[in-house]
Design a protein around this motif. Structure first.
Motif, PDB file in Angstrom:
ATOM      1  N   VAL A 104      -0.545   7.068  10.304  1.00 47.46           N
ATOM      2  CA  VAL A 104      -1.328   7.667  11.388  1.00 47.46           C
ATOM      3  C   VAL A 104      -0.945   9.127  11.577  1.00 47.46           C
ATOM      4  N   GLN A 105       0.346   9.416  11.546  1.00 49.69           N
ATOM      5  CA  GLN A 105       0.798  10.790  11.750  1.00 49.69           C
ATOM      6  C   GLN A 105       0.300  11.717  10.643  1.00 49.69           C
ATOM      7  N   SER A 106       0.119  11.182   9.429  1.00 51.68           N
ATOM      8  CA  SER A 106      -0.385  12.012   8.344  1.00 51.68           C
ATOM      9  C   SER A 106      -1.873  12.303   8.475  1.00 51.68           C
ATOM     10  N   ASP A 155       1.331  -4.132   2.625  1.00 52.15           N
ATOM     11  CA  ASP A 155       2.414  -3.296   3.143  1.00 52.15           C
ATOM     12  C   ASP A 155       2.724  -2.159   2.172  1.00 52.15           C
ATOM     13  N   ARG A 156       1.757  -1.240   2.013  1.00 51.20           N
ATOM     14  CA  ARG A 156       1.970  -0.063   1.179  1.00 51.20           C
ATOM     15  C   ARG A 156       1.360   1.142   1.880  1.00 51.20           C
ATOM     16  N   ALA A 193      -5.541   4.575   3.296  1.00 49.25           N
ATOM     17  CA  ALA A 193      -6.929   4.374   2.885  1.00 49.25           C
ATOM     18  C   ALA A 193      -7.702   3.569   3.928  1.00 49.25           C
ATOM     19  N   ALA A 194      -7.076   2.532   4.479  1.00 46.23           N
ATOM     20  CA  ALA A 194      -7.743   1.710   5.497  1.00 46.23           C
ATOM     21  C   ALA A 194      -8.025   2.517   6.754  1.00 46.23           C
ATOM     22  N   LEU A 195      -7.083   3.347   7.158  1.00 47.09           N
ATOM     23  CA  LEU A 195      -7.272   4.169   8.352  1.00 47.09           C
ATOM     24  C   LEU A 195      -8.390   5.192   8.149  1.00 47.09           C
TER      25      LEU A 195
END
Length: 418
Positions: A274-276, A237-238, A244-246
């Motif tokens: 996601v928005q970033s 939860d960071r 990084a995972a996305l």
């Protein structure tokens, strides 16, 4: 003064919005027909032959000319024996041919008499037979081309291939089929509280920890839809770990599916991440369970284009239901598959549901021997046992109460788990 929240989008509108963003994948694969179960057909199948290819017998018995058997008791000479895979000679008036199921019908014959309706004139001499019934033209005959005509389109692009479809393709002589390539899906869960079964024994679970059940059923559901799944495990939860995972997932996959972290809490990092990296087109649905659902896309860094993104709720029932109602149609659309809405039936409720929710509700139920529906006692979105106990849900409109005996819309899980 804070501005009022926008109303939640309805499930139907959310599905339309989601599907409007989906274009089928263009890559196609050639697979052996024996290995094509569950795949989506990439092109129409047009028959290059007739099925059956010749008139054949539907019974073990005798091929006859119906004009010779206008009444019971007539005797005919048996002049030939025809087994499946062998052709006989033309049948003359007054003659019969011993024939077996699937064998070609000889020229001149226009009917089959089942062997149960005959008897040998002399038990040890099969050359003459007595018929205990008359014959009607066409009886027990399978006509050439009665199943499939030359040039028929027998299976259409977008059909999901199952056992019957594979058998039909094989009957056309097709050893390989062109199918849609499998969607590549990245799957990961978010949450510091998640523990994998086997890593920690139940007696040693730290306070606040839970086993990651969503990972197991989501992976299984994706596999059932024909996806190639990359399981990226549990992401902390960071914000930076989520980003990084996305990024990793987007570069090599058509779809990213996450579980948890899509609500509005301070530890819910998926939405801003996601928005970033892309954009969100859907956020929160007017359904229960399943309100915290997100859909959008993540830009790829090492190749052109984007990966579709779906963020599912962390509560297991919410995650399961939103997958069935929203993710399954998305995955099928990626494969260019036919889209069939779940078929509901009207059944009597054998329960009371006196407190209506504003949102559209999906109540876990089970059919009983009386033909009605029993309600699972605990409808919480965290109670996964309700999905095992139940065999479907009641699709209950927002604001609707249910009284014992009311006819309700029942949607069986079998509609979406096949």
């Amino acid at each position: 003064m804070t501005s009022p929240r926008a109303p939640l989008m309805s499930l139907d509108d959310a599905l339309k919005t989601l599907l409007a963003h989906i274009k089928p994948l263009t890559s196609v694969a050639s697979v052996a027909t024996l290995d094509a179960d569950g795949r989506i057909l990439a092109q129409d199948l047009v028959s290059a032959l007739q099925v059956p290819a010749f008139d054949n017998s539907a019974m073990d018995g005798y091929a006859v000319r119906s004009a010779d058997l206008t009444q019971a008791g007539i005797e005919l000479s048996v002049t030939q024996r025809i087994a499946a895979g062998h052709f006989g000679t033309p049948l003359l008036p007054g003659q019969a041919a011993r024939i077996f199921t699937g064998a070609p019908v000889p020229a001149g014959a226009d009917a089959i008499v089942a062997q149960e309706q005959t008897e040998l004139v002399t038990p040890d001499q099969p050359s003459r037979v007595r018929f205990l019934t008359q014959a009607e033209p066409g009886q027990w005959l399978r006509r050439r081309g009665e199943d499939i005509q030359l040039g028929d389109s027998v299976l259409q692009r977008g059909q999901k291939l199952g056992p019957a479809e594979l058998g039909l393709a094989a009957s056309l002589g097709l050893a390989h089929l062109q199918v849609m390539s499998r969607p590549k899906v990245a799957l990961f869960s978010t949450g510091d509280e998640l523990v994998m079964p086997g890593d920690v024994a139940p007696a040693d679970m730290p306070p606040g920890a839970i086993y990651n059940s969503n990972r197991f059923f989501l992976r299984a559901l994706l596999h059932r839809l024909g996806c190639e799944v990359s399981d990226l495990g549990i992401v902390p939860d960071r914000r930076e770990a989520t980003v990084a995972a996305l990024k990793t997932a987007a570069d090599h996959h058509d779809l990213i599916v996450t579980s948890g972290g899509v609500s509005v809490g301070e530890e819910d990092h998926v939405k801003p991440a996601v928005q970033s990296l892309g954009a969100l087109a859907l956020w929160q649905i007017a359904m229960k369970p399943g309100k915290p659902f997100a859909y959008g896309h993540v830009r790829r860094e090492t190749s052109p284009g984007v990966a579709h993104f779906v963020g599912l709720p962390g509560n297991p029932v919410s995650s399961f239901m939103t997958f069935l109602l929203l993710v399954k149609p998305l995955v099928m659309a990626l494969q260019g598959a036919e889209q069939n809405a779940p078929v509901c039936s009207k059944l009597p409720a054998h329960f009371d549901w006196p407190k209506a929710d504003k949102r559209r509700e999906f109540l876990r139920v089970r059919r009983n021997v009386q033909g009605g529906l029993d309600l699972f006692s605990n409808q919480s979105s965290g109670v996964l046992t309700s999905m095992v106990w139940g065999d479907g849900v009641v699709d209950n409109p927002g604001g609707q109460t249910v009284a014992h005996g009311d006819m309700v819309s029942f949607w069986p899980f079998s509609e979406s788990l096949s």
